[in-house]
Design an enzyme around this catalytic site. Structure first.
Site, PDB file in Angstrom:
ATOM      1  N   ASP A 205     -26.017 -24.717 -83.253  1.00 35.38           N
ATOM      2  CA  ASP A 205     -27.037 -24.230 -82.309  1.00 35.38           C
ATOM      3  C   ASP A 205     -27.551 -22.594 -82.516  1.00 35.38           C
ATOM      4  OD1 ASP A 205     -28.709 -26.402 -80.942  1.00 35.38           O
ATOM      5  OD2 ASP A 205     -27.081 -26.685 -79.411  1.00 35.38           O
TER       6      ASP A 205
ATOM      7  N   LYS B 105     -30.904 -36.756 -82.151  1.00 30.37           N
ATOM      8  CA  LYS B 105     -29.645 -35.781 -83.053  1.00 30.37           C
ATOM      9  C   LYS B 105     -29.050 -36.734 -83.561  1.00 30.37           C
ATOM     10  CE  LYS B 105     -30.492 -31.700 -80.177  1.00 30.37           C
ATOM     11  NZ  LYS B 105     -30.041 -30.598 -79.374  1.00 30.37           N
TER      12      LYS B 105
ATOM     13  N   GLN C 190     -25.235 -30.099 -75.301  1.00 29.53           N
ATOM     14  CA  GLN C 190     -26.641 -30.331 -74.886  1.00 29.53           C
ATOM     15  C   GLN C 190     -27.005 -29.558 -73.592  1.00 29.53           C
ATOM     16  OE1 GLN C 190     -29.372 -31.686 -76.891  1.00 29.53           O
ATOM     17  NE2 GLN C 190     -30.831 -30.974 -75.474  1.00 29.53           N
TER      18      GLN C 190
HETATM   19  N1  GUN Z   1     -31.874 -28.303 -74.851  1.00 31.41           N
HETATM   20  C1  GUN Z   1     -33.069 -28.026 -75.271  1.00 31.41           C
HETATM   21  N2  GUN Z   1     -33.266 -27.333 -76.356  1.00 31.41           N
HETATM   22  C2  GUN Z   1     -31.967 -27.517 -76.962  1.00 31.41           C
HETATM   23  C3  GUN Z   1     -31.324 -27.069 -78.099  1.00 31.41           C
HETATM   24  O1  GUN Z   1     -31.841 -26.683 -79.250  1.00 31.41           O
HETATM   25  N3  GUN Z   1     -29.894 -27.356 -78.119  1.00 31.41           N
HETATM   26  C4  GUN Z   1     -29.221 -27.691 -76.927  1.00 31.41           C
HETATM   27  N4  GUN Z   1     -27.998 -27.655 -77.292  1.00 31.41           N
HETATM   28  N5  GUN Z   1     -29.700 -28.051 -76.148  1.00 31.41           N
HETATM   29  C5  GUN Z   1     -31.021 -27.878 -75.903  1.00 31.41           C
END
Ligand code: GUN
Length: 286
Positions: free
Chosen positions: A119, A52, A96
């Site tokens: 998100d 990211k 996350q």
């Molecule tokens: N953990 C697995 N997929 C995601 C996601 O799309 N966003 C976040 N914040 N954590 C994750």
């Protein structure tokens, strides 16, 4: 031979478009900032967070990293979110997942300002999607819609079956297909005669979390098959989806591979949401 829906290529195109847009915004004095919070050092989470941050750098978004200890208290994490919610120079906040067991995921996700919830996990954004109001849209399902549209696959009027009803993928996926005027069915672990239901699908989206569960017996001849699953076999680098690709590919008209299908789209759509956050914050619409 089915048409291979190339998520790697399409996600690169989206990131390129965003990079150009972000450069134009920068020229107008607008800088975009994403705050990324990781609790503990789960190796898979570290890889996702790293990807990211790399995507932010490519697109021209500033990223701020907060690595918190595994034993951080919920109160400490919530107060960091409060601080970031209040900062005018922070547009997006991402925590996350998964979080350690002593922290309530729900409390954390609900603490993020809906206007910074890139998100799109906050109930306000989920509700906005449900009733057709502006807001952030969850990245993976939004990525699936982009894959379909940019591959020239029409959704309107089609029988769409989503297998899986998670809050992060299945439910928002169904709402997005509905927004595109698909005729939508959500199937799940308690669905009776699952094969009969999935065989109705012109567009079949699978997000069940079971490796290679969907074989050709579940798929109508000529259907479009989108595989959201991703599974690593222990001791090997090979990745598998929820769809048995070799078995299904000969009977469908188009299919996403794993890897290189839906996976790369999630981060591209996160970047899209970060850019979108500026507009949503200006209009204060979420
Ligand atoms: N953990 C697995 N997929 C995601 C996601 O799309 N966003 C976040 N914040 N954590 C994750």
């Amino acid at each position: 031979m089915a048409f291979l829906i190339d998520g790697k290529k399409i996600s690169s195109e989206i990131k390129e478009e965003l990079r150009e847009k972000v450069a134009r915004m920068k020229a107008e004095g607008i800088e975009i900032t994403l705050a990324v919070i990781q609790v503990g050092q789960d190796p898979a989470s570290s890889v996702y967070v790293g990807n990211k941050k790399k995507a932010c750098e490519y697109v021209g978004i500033r990223s701020l990293s907060y690595g918190l200890e595994e034993n951080v208290t919920q109160e400490e994490l919530l107060s960091l979110i409060d601080e970031l919610n209040g900062r005018e120079d922070v547009n997006g906040i991402l925590v996350q997942l998964p979080l350690p067991a002593h922290i309530s995921e729900e409390s954390v996700l609900e603490r993020i300002s809906p206007l910074k919830d890139v998100d799109a996990f906050h109930p306000v954004n989920v509700g906005a999607l449900c009733i057709g109001k502006p807001g952030f849209v969850s990245c993976t399902p939004a990525g699936v819609i982009e894959l379909l549209k940019r591959s020239g696959i029409e959704i309107e009027g089609k029988e769409c079956v989503v297998v899986g009803r998670s809050n992060i993928v299945g439910k928002p996926m169904a709402l997005l297909l509905l927004r595109e005027n698909g005729t939508v069915t959500i199937a799940h672990s308690r669905t009776r005669n699952l094969q009969e239901v999935t065989k109705r699908a012109d567009i079949l989206v699978v997000a069940v979390g079971k490796p290679k569960m969907i074989t050709r017996e579940y798929v109508k001849e000529g259907a479009v098959v989108i595989d959201v699953g991703i599974h690593r076999t222990p001791g090997s680098k090979k990745l598998y989806g929820d769809v048995d690709f070799e078995d299904v590919e000969p009977v469908c008209s188009a299919i996403t591979p794993v890897p290189g299908g839906v996976g790369p789209m999630t981060i591209a759509m996160l970047m899209h949401n970060c850019v979108e956050s500026v507009e949503l914050q200006k209009r204060q619409v979420v």
